[in-house]
Scaffold this active site. Sequence first.
Site, PDB file in Angstrom:
ATOM      1  N   HIS A  77      -9.451  -4.352  -1.248  1.00 32.02           N
ATOM      2  CA  HIS A  77      -7.987  -3.326  -0.945  1.00 32.02           C
ATOM      3  C   HIS A  77      -9.223  -1.445  -0.822  1.00 32.02           C
ATOM      4  CE1 HIS A  77      -3.653  -2.614   0.210  1.00 32.02           C
ATOM      5  NE2 HIS A  77      -4.317  -0.785  -0.358  1.00 32.02           N
ATOM      6  N   GLU A  78      -8.864  -1.501  -1.749  1.00 37.13           N
ATOM      7  CA  GLU A  78      -9.331   0.099  -1.626  1.00 37.13           C
ATOM      8  C   GLU A  78     -11.143   0.256  -1.162  1.00 37.13           C
ATOM      9  OE1 GLU A  78      -6.900   1.874  -3.129  1.00 37.13           O
ATOM     10  OE2 GLU A  78      -5.966   0.474  -3.921  1.00 37.13           O
TER      11      GLU A  78
ATOM     12  N   HIS B 296      -9.994   1.136   2.367  1.00 45.39           N
ATOM     13  CA  HIS B 296      -9.426   1.899   2.998  1.00 45.39           C
ATOM     14  C   HIS B 296     -10.910   2.823   3.352  1.00 45.39           C
ATOM     15  CE1 HIS B 296      -4.762   2.711   2.014  1.00 45.39           C
ATOM     16  NE2 HIS B 296      -5.405   1.656   0.881  1.00 45.39           N
TER      17      HIS B 296
ATOM     18  N   CYS C 185       0.505  -1.505  -0.312  1.00 47.36           N
ATOM     19  CA  CYS C 185       0.065   0.223  -0.270  1.00 47.36           C
ATOM     20  C   CYS C 185       1.152   0.839   0.581  1.00 47.36           C
ATOM     21  CB  CYS C 185      -0.867  -0.053   1.202  1.00 47.36           C
ATOM     22  SG  CYS C 185      -1.629   1.286   1.185  1.00 47.36           S
TER      23      CYS C 185
HETATM   24 ZN   LIG Z   1      -4.211   0.745   0.248  1.00 50.63          ZN
END
Ligand SMILES: [Zn+2]
Length: 174
Positions: free
Chosen positions: A147-148, A151, A103
């Site tokens: 993953h995004e 966030h 990341c």
């Molecule tokens: Zn990330």
Amino acid sequence: MRKILQYGSPILETPSKPVKNINAPEVQNIINEMLKILKVEADRSAGLSAPQIGELLNIAICRRTDLENDDLNTKPSLIEWEVMINPKILSKSKEKSINWEGCLSVNDGDLFGRVERPQEIEVEYIDIAGKPKKLGASGFFSHVVQHEVDHLKGILFLKYIPDPTELYTSDELE
Ligand SMILES: [Zn+2]
């Protein structure tokens, strides 16, 4: 160019808010800033979310690794970036897959670990043209999207790797 916030910033662990007006100049400006960063970081990046540049809005950009067949060595000019506004994961498969993740907000992108996630998902979002879209993602691309989207909930991939000795820099991996 805007700086990418690093692990430790409380913003990265704060949930983002939905985008109300996609055409608002501030929103377009944030998307453009994100795309600018991704073009520079293309050789080591699979996506970016608005909170990483300090904006708590539900905007994620995911690299369409599902359209690439060159193990992240695709020429930057040929990479497609999917802008996902207010993304929502509609379904997740029971089957899991494990992939290496890193990341840009964790040790400046140089810390990697194996993350287990649902192998296949379906995601819906508003695209850059303001159109509602649905997309199926599997394998590594599914990891990118999850993953995004994480966030935007204030979740970093580190959460899935409780043992810090299971995290490696690129030097250690070589
Ligand atoms: Zn990330």
